[in-house]
Design an enzyme around this catalytic site. Structure first.
Site, PDB file in Angstrom:
ATOM      1  N   TYR A   1      37.950  33.337  43.655  1.00  0.00           N
ATOM      2  CA  TYR A   1      38.682  34.606  43.662  1.00  0.00           C
ATOM      3  C   TYR A   1      37.823  35.658  42.994  1.00  0.00           C
ATOM      4  CZ  TYR A   1      42.244  38.132  42.636  1.00  0.00           C
ATOM      5  OH  TYR A   1      42.946  39.309  42.564  1.00  0.00           O
TER       6      TYR A   1
ATOM      7  N   ASP B   1      29.997  37.134  39.039  1.00  0.00           N
ATOM      8  CA  ASP B   1      31.332  37.601  38.668  1.00  0.00           C
ATOM      9  C   ASP B   1      31.700  36.898  37.365  1.00  0.00           C
ATOM     10  OD1 ASP B   1      34.001  38.081  38.282  1.00  0.00           O
ATOM     11  OD2 ASP B   1      34.597  37.677  40.353  1.00  0.00           O
TER      12      ASP B   1
ATOM     13  N   LYS C   1      38.844  41.686  31.922  1.00  0.00           N
ATOM     14  CA  LYS C   1      39.569  40.950  30.890  1.00  0.00           C
ATOM     15  C   LYS C   1      39.063  41.201  29.466  1.00  0.00           C
ATOM     16  CE  LYS C   1      40.840  37.414  34.285  1.00  0.00           C
ATOM     17  NZ  LYS C   1      42.105  37.934  34.777  1.00  0.00           N
TER      18      LYS C   1
HETATM   19  C1  LIG Z   1      36.745  35.856  38.651  1.00  0.00           C
HETATM   20  C2  LIG Z   1      37.609  37.059  38.838  1.00  0.00           C
HETATM   21  N1  LIG Z   1      37.117  38.139  39.447  1.00  0.00           N
HETATM   22  C3  LIG Z   1      37.853  39.245  39.612  1.00  0.00           C
HETATM   23  C4  LIG Z   1      39.153  39.302  39.160  1.00  0.00           C
HETATM   24  C5  LIG Z   1      39.945  40.548  39.373  1.00  0.00           C
HETATM   25  O1  LIG Z   1      40.242  41.151  38.149  1.00  0.00           O
HETATM   26  P1  LIG Z   1      41.514  42.104  38.002  1.00  0.00           P
HETATM   27  O2  LIG Z   1      42.727  41.224  38.029  1.00  0.00           O
HETATM   28  O3  LIG Z   1      41.319  42.804  36.706  1.00  0.00           O
HETATM   29  O4  LIG Z   1      41.490  43.039  39.170  1.00  0.00           O
HETATM   30  C6  LIG Z   1      39.714  38.209  38.521  1.00  0.00           C
HETATM   31  C7  LIG Z   1      41.100  38.220  38.007  1.00  0.00           C
HETATM   32  O5  LIG Z   1      41.643  37.262  37.556  1.00  0.00           O
HETATM   33  C8  LIG Z   1      38.919  37.045  38.350  1.00  0.00           C
HETATM   34  O6  LIG Z   1      39.412  35.957  37.742  1.00  0.00           O
END
Ligand SMILES: Cc1ncc(COP(=O)(O)O)c(C=O)c1O
Length: 336
Positions: free
Chosen positions: A44, A146, A173
């Site tokens: 994700y 990421d 986060k």
């Molecule tokens: C690995 C990863 N990338 C991107 C995101 C997206 O972040 P946001 O929820 O702040 O849009 C998340 C959210 O949990 C994530 O776990």
């Protein structure tokens, strides 16, 4: 952040991890003049069309394990995005190398989470992540880490933990200290796409709340508190939790496991070792749901796939209380 994370020449702040990956992908496309992406099955990377593909694909649509289909996460996503992305299994460098080499002429970026959150905080194998770096370097493809979750595994993030330097990195986060945040940064020549000096930027960085000062204050306070010794504490506590859970599952002879690295962990409801999406998919969803609700009744709110993390607020007593709660739920539900 640039002091902490050596790959960051420049960093820009947004409001979510979603915007971080969106902007990093856009930068990679603008910089290379190419369109297509490679991502891992079961990863994700945020809630935008380009990347809401093969996140939790139904196995009857997902294709062969070593040649996965690109599957839209849900209806409403643009019809064309499946054509712009190639899917590869996590932790399988041979397949990734084949997919990348076959499509190198069209590839703007490879995006990867060094620790796969969606499949249960599954650690990337060093040879997988190093292999992605070697191949993308050779072929002039942008490597995006990421680290929205994985930044927390070391003082300088997952790239510090693994000793790998990506071209761009996405954050979220923890860098906002609990406020809405996302950030992306990396190589000067790629980040210069946004540089407006001498005219207008090649790529525009619009957004009312970008660089939000309240978020910045909370993020700075949090990162300043997270000195290197804190990571040692979190590593030790996380390892203790995983060791105690493994001992419990062995004692009760239940087909369960635990994945994770540093402060991150997840329960796995399978006796298969989880290293990627297909092994993650062997989880027994009924037991997972029972555990989630059972732990809630015991006072532990996990993510709904029973993943979590230890933090500086936790002690060994909390670890023991959690392990006891898992034992209680397994016995009460009749699984042990
Ligand atoms: C690995 C990863 N990338 C991107 C995101 C997206 O972040 P946001 O929820 O702040 O849009 C998340 C959210 O949990 C994530 O776990």
């Amino acid at each position: 952040m640039c002091e902490r994370v050596p790959s960051l020449d420049k960093v820009r702040f947004v409001n979510t991890g979603t915007e971080a990956t969106l902007n990093a992908i856009r930068a990679a496309r603008a910089f290379t003049g190419k369109q297509k992406l490679v991502k891992c099955e079961g990863a994700y990377h945020g809630n935008h069309d380009a990347i809401q593909i093969s996140v939790v694909p139904p196995l009857d649509k997902a294709g062969d394990a070593d040649s996965p289909n690109a599957v839209k996460a849900f209806p409403g996503i643009s019809e064309t995005v499946e054509d712009d992305i190639f899917i590869t299994p996590f932790n399988d460098i041979e397949t990734a190398e084949r997919v990348i080499r076959e499509n190198a002429d069209e590839l703007a970026a490879v995006i990867v989470e060094p620790v796969n959150g969606q499949c249960g905080m599954v650690a990337g194998k060093p040879e997988f992540l190093e292999g992605l770096r070697r191949i993308t370097d050779e072929l002039g493809i942008v490597l995006i880490f990421d680290e929205v979750i994985a930044f927390r595994i070391a003082h300088g993030g997952a790239q510090d933990y693994y000793g790998i330097t990506p071209d761009l990195t996405c954050f979220g986060k923890v860098v906002g200290g609990g406020m809405p945040v996302g950030a992306f940064g990396g190589r000067e020549d790629i980040m210069s796409m946004w540089d407006p000096t001498g005219g207008s930027a090649t790529v525009q960085h619009a957004g009312t709340f970008n660089g939000n000062p309240m978020t910045a204050a909370a993020g700075i306070a949090t990162l300043e508190a997270l000195t290197p010794d804190k990571y040692e504490y979190l590593d030790t506590l996380g390892e203790s939790l995983r060791t105690k859970l493994r001992a419990l599952f062995a004692e009760l002879e239940v087909p369960m496991g635990v994945t994770g690295v540093a402060s991150l962990f997840a329960l796995q409801f399978t006796s298969t070792e989880v290293v990627d999406y297909r092994t993650f998919a062997t989880n027994d969803k009924t037991v997972l749901q029972t555990m989630f609700i059972g732990l809630l009744n015991e006072g532990f709110l996990m993510s709904n796939r029973c993943a979590g993390n230890v933090s500086m607020a936790h002690t060994e007593d909390d670890v023991d209380a959690f392990v006891t709660a898992v034992r209680t739920v397994l016995k009460r539900a009749g699984y042990a």
